[in-house]
Design a protein around this motif. Sequence first.
Motif, PDB file in Angstrom:
ATOM      1  N   MET A  18       0.833  -1.209   0.000  1.00 20.36           N
ATOM      2  CA  MET A  18       0.000   0.000   0.000  1.00 20.36           C
ATOM      3  C   MET A  18       0.860   1.249   0.000  1.00 20.36           C
ATOM      4  O   MET A  18       1.892   1.290   0.669  1.00 20.36           O
ATOM      5  CB  MET A  18      -0.857   0.065   1.281  1.00 20.36           C
ATOM      6  CG  MET A  18      -2.066  -0.758   1.286  1.00 20.36           C
ATOM      7  SD  MET A  18      -2.948  -0.415   2.858  1.00 20.36           S
ATOM      8  CE  MET A  18      -4.315  -1.516   2.639  1.00 20.36           C
ATOM      9  N   PRO A  19       0.429   2.279  -0.730  1.00 19.23           N
ATOM     10  CA  PRO A  19       1.102   3.579  -0.587  1.00 19.23           C
ATOM     11  C   PRO A  19       0.912   4.052   0.867  1.00 19.23           C
ATOM     12  O   PRO A  19      -0.099   3.744   1.499  1.00 19.23           O
ATOM     13  CB  PRO A  19       0.350   4.484  -1.562  1.00 19.23           C
ATOM     14  CG  PRO A  19      -0.428   3.576  -2.459  1.00 19.23           C
ATOM     15  CD  PRO A  19      -0.648   2.311  -1.713  1.00 19.23           C
ATOM     16  N   ILE A  20       1.852   4.796   1.363  1.00 17.07           N
ATOM     17  CA  ILE A  20       1.816   5.220   2.769  1.00 17.07           C
ATOM     18  C   ILE A  20       0.549   6.011   3.085  1.00 17.07           C
ATOM     19  O   ILE A  20      -0.014   5.868   4.183  1.00 17.07           O
ATOM     20  CB  ILE A  20       3.103   5.983   3.172  1.00 17.07           C
ATOM     21  CG1 ILE A  20       3.199   6.116   4.707  1.00 17.07           C
ATOM     22  CG2 ILE A  20       3.163   7.337   2.515  1.00 17.07           C
ATOM     23  CD1 ILE A  20       3.483   4.841   5.428  1.00 17.07           C
ATOM     24  N   ALA A  21       0.068   6.811   2.163  1.00 16.97           N
ATOM     25  CA  ALA A  21      -1.153   7.587   2.408  1.00 16.97           C
ATOM     26  C   ALA A  21      -2.342   6.655   2.650  1.00 16.97           C
ATOM     27  O   ALA A  21      -3.172   6.903   3.535  1.00 16.97           O
ATOM     28  CB  ALA A  21      -1.439   8.517   1.234  1.00 16.97           C
ATOM     29  N   GLU A  22      -2.413   5.577   1.903  1.00 15.12           N
ATOM     30  CA  GLU A  22      -3.494   4.604   2.080  1.00 15.12           C
ATOM     31  C   GLU A  22      -3.319   3.836   3.405  1.00 15.12           C
ATOM     32  O   GLU A  22      -4.281   3.551   4.106  1.00 15.12           O
ATOM     33  CB  GLU A  22      -3.493   3.638   0.894  1.00 15.12           C
ATOM     34  CG  GLU A  22      -4.741   2.801   0.777  1.00 15.12           C
ATOM     35  CD  GLU A  22      -4.726   1.959  -0.487  1.00 15.12           C
ATOM     36  OE1 GLU A  22      -5.256   0.827  -0.427  1.00 15.12           O
ATOM     37  OE2 GLU A  22      -4.198   2.419  -1.523  1.00 15.12           O
ATOM     38  N   LEU A  23      -2.075   3.553   3.736  1.00 12.84           N
ATOM     39  CA  LEU A  23      -1.793   2.861   5.002  1.00 12.84           C
ATOM     40  C   LEU A  23      -2.209   3.733   6.185  1.00 12.84           C
ATOM     41  O   LEU A  23      -2.761   3.244   7.168  1.00 12.84           O
ATOM     42  CB  LEU A  23      -0.303   2.513   5.073  1.00 12.84           C
ATOM     43  CG  LEU A  23       0.147   1.578   6.175  1.00 12.84           C
ATOM     44  CD1 LEU A  23      -0.601   0.253   6.151  1.00 12.84           C
ATOM     45  CD2 LEU A  23       1.645   1.321   6.070  1.00 12.84           C
ATOM     46  N   TRP A  24      -1.968   5.037   6.086  1.00 11.45           N
ATOM     47  CA  TRP A  24      -2.387   5.956   7.149  1.00 11.45           C
ATOM     48  C   TRP A  24      -3.916   5.962   7.282  1.00 11.45           C
ATOM     49  O   TRP A  24      -4.445   6.080   8.394  1.00 11.45           O
ATOM     50  CB  TRP A  24      -1.892   7.367   6.907  1.00 11.45           C
ATOM     51  CG  TRP A  24      -0.467   7.607   7.319  1.00 11.45           C
ATOM     52  CD1 TRP A  24       0.535   8.091   6.544  1.00 11.45           C
ATOM     53  CD2 TRP A  24       0.106   7.387   8.614  1.00 11.45           C
ATOM     54  NE1 TRP A  24       1.705   8.178   7.272  1.00 11.45           N
ATOM     55  CE2 TRP A  24       1.464   7.748   8.551  1.00 11.45           C
ATOM     56  CE3 TRP A  24      -0.385   6.901   9.818  1.00 11.45           C
ATOM     57  CZ2 TRP A  24       2.333   7.656   9.627  1.00 11.45           C
ATOM     58  CZ3 TRP A  24       0.480   6.812  10.899  1.00 11.45           C
ATOM     59  CH2 TRP A  24       1.816   7.180  10.808  1.00 11.45           C
TER      60      TRP A  24
END
Length: 150
Positions: A18-24
């Motif tokens: 996952m991109p970090i933004a999605e993980l957040w």
Amino acid sequence: MNDQQASIAARISELSRMPIAELWTVWDRYFKSRPVNPNRAFIESRVAYKLQEEAFGGLSLATRQRLEAIGIKHSKIKLRARPRELNFAPGTVLLREWGDREHKVAVTAEGLFEYEGKPFKSLTAVARQITGTHWSGPLFFGLGSKRGAQ
């Protein structure tokens, strides 16, 4: 492995891609605040735990208590001693000589400590006012020793 276990395993394996933004976004669903010094491995591991906990349930109370007891027993971090309860009757006066003068503290009906006409929430705050440095209020007023004698 049943279908639910396979589904959770697949969701967990997706976390690393996952991109970090999605993980957040997933993090924010489970936690009230974000970590101060985050790193991706930490974020993924905490989210993975929450996904499993949501699907299969968390640790039982007995297991949590056992783990806490083991942690306390083997921790190198010393726990702070619980502060002693000091219960003074209203009107109690504490005296202390310091800096060539006598300092007088009275306990108010509200349980505060009055010094020079000003209320203080704790003896430690009064001791700081008198000395200009941090002191344990009970020690400063002779109500205990550093070795824990009461």
